[in-house]
Design a protein around this motif. Structure first.
Motif: not given
Ligand code: FAD
Ligand code: UDP
Length: 373
Positions: A285-312
């Motif tokens: 996901t590239e956040f600037k598309h969502l937020t409409g923010q103008k900025h010289v750079g850009t931040t993305m989030a990459v999602e790696y699924p995993q099982p949930h472990v309590v406390g971790e």
């Protein structure tokens, strides 16, 4: 400290209930969250490069509920935003939910035309069909298409996200992204689609800004529950944790987010690109598309699924399937015994795959029908 209500969790469910109780009943509320911020999973912040990002993955607001829309509009202005998603399939980027444009992007025009005609003849234009339903088609061309979509859009993605095949989950899960016989490339078709103009966290600060509301962060409610005098509790955390896992652990899915900054204007053509068939992550996901923010750079989030472990790691997704519903119902029975003193609501406490608007709708309904009744 003495309050009327102890609210556990400062996400949508907890914040909306606290606001209603404070403003409509003029009662005092203490909201406690173990995280160091308000907003629950919708929390956003400016990263070290100054880009507005969502800490717990992309959050796009969409709803058909005028009531929910009007309620939240008291606390934020909006920036209209239509989410678009592309999926990487056989070296091409095609629109998801799979629609007629995806068809033409993947198949030779004559064949795509034939499939389009059959789709419209069989289901009708503008109709949405869950992939598991479409796989039951009798026509061999349509079954070929359904199997193709199943294999290339759903199978790999679902296996990564849930460690289950699409048919091992409640059909409503893949039904969230049905094949759409249309040329509309938007991810959602809801009446209201927009992002809070100044971000989610600002909206939450506005919801919680009331003389009757106090917020305590970095605190598990168990640390204060003996010291605070309250009449009733609203609990929005995981229901199995509340009861010390007495019936066993309810499974949740978790995610690891890797944030990636690039000193370029734009990284990808749309807000979200899905990778059903390659890599161990599901989407970028590239956040600037969502937020409409103008900025010289850009931040993305990459999602790696995993099982949930309590406390971790964090329990992000309930896993909708029969056996988990049975287990949840055992906890619901325990919750019902406490109905006079503790109310349970929210994505984790109801063990339901709520979107944000559903969490708000659930909170408003609980307020009207139980809290204020
Ligand atoms: P939460 O936001 O989970 O809040 C619960 C809070 O309780 C948390 O802050 C937690 O720290 C706190 N808590 C738990 N236990 C304790 C304890 N013992 N003591 C103190 N505090 C405690 N919805 C959409 O509509 N659109 C989207 O695009 C979208 N994208 C999503 C993407 C991801 C990756 C995820 C995980 C969810 C997404 N959602 C989206 C769903 C959305 O996040 C939820 O609907 C919403 O956040 C639910 O709000 P909630 O208050 O019920 O739960
Ligand atoms: N899905 C898929 N391929 C896609 C998009 C979605 O297989 O390209 C399936 C997958 O099982 C996913 C579910 O549909 O978990 C729901 O997708 P959605 O985008 O609604 O997930 P969320 O945003 O809630 O993570």
């Amino acid at each position: 400290m003495k309050v009327d209500w102890l609210v556990v969790g400062a996400g949508f469910t907890g914040a909306v209930l606290a606001e209603r109780i404070a403003s409509q009943l003029d009662q005092k509320v203490l909201v406690v969250d173990r995280r160091d911020h308000i907003g629950g999973n919708a929390y956003d912040y400016y990263d070290e490069h100054g880009v507005l990002v969502h800490k717990y993955g992309p959050h796009i607001f969409h709803t058909n509920s005028r009531k929910v829309w009007n309620y939240l509009s008291q606390f934020t202005e909006w920036r209209p935003y239509y989410h678009r998603v592309l999926a990487s399939v056989e070296g091409r980027l095609v629109p998801v939910p799979f629609n007629l444009n995806s068809l033409y992007a993947l198949f030779p025009p004559r064949y795509a035309e034939r499939l389009e005609e059959k789709l419209i003849y069989t289901y009708g234009f503008g109709v949405k069909i869950p992939i598991l339903k479409m796989r039951e088609a009798e026509d061999s061309d349509l079954r070929f298409l359904a199997d193709y979509i199943y294999k290339n859009i759903f199978y790999g993605y679902t296996l990564k996200q849930w460690e289950l095949k699409p048919e091992e989950l409640d059909p409503s899960v893949t039904g969230r992204v049905p094949v759409y016989i249309s040329r509309d490339d938007r991810y959602f078709q809801d009446t209201y689609q927009a992002m809070p103009k100044h971000g989610y966290t600002t909206m939450f600060a506005n919801i919680l800004r009331h003389k009757n509301i106090k917020v305590l962060l970095n605190t598990d409610y168990r640390e204060v529950v003996e010291d605070v005098k309250y009449r009733r509790m609203i609990y929005t955390g995981p229901i199995d944790a509340f009861f010390d896992y007495m019936h066993g652990k309810l499974p949740y899915r978790s995610l690891r987010f890797d944030f990636m900054y690039e000193e370029i204007e734009q990284f990808q053509p749309v807000g979200q690109v899905n990778y059903p068939n390659e890599h161990s992550f599901t989407r970028l996901t590239e956040f600037k598309h969502l937020t409409g923010q103008k900025h010289v750079g850009t931040t993305m989030a990459v999602e790696y699924p995993q099982p949930h472990v309590v406390g971790e790691n964090e329990p992000y997704y309930p896993i909708p399937r029969e056996e988990n519903r049975h287990l949840y119902e055992l906890y619901l029975k325990e919750a019902d015994k406490l109905a006079g003193s503790v109310l349970f609501a929210g994505r984790l406490a109801d063990y339901k795959y709520y979107n944000m608007d559903q969490a708000v709708g659930r909170a408003l309904k609980l307020f009207e029908e139980v809290v204020a009744a």
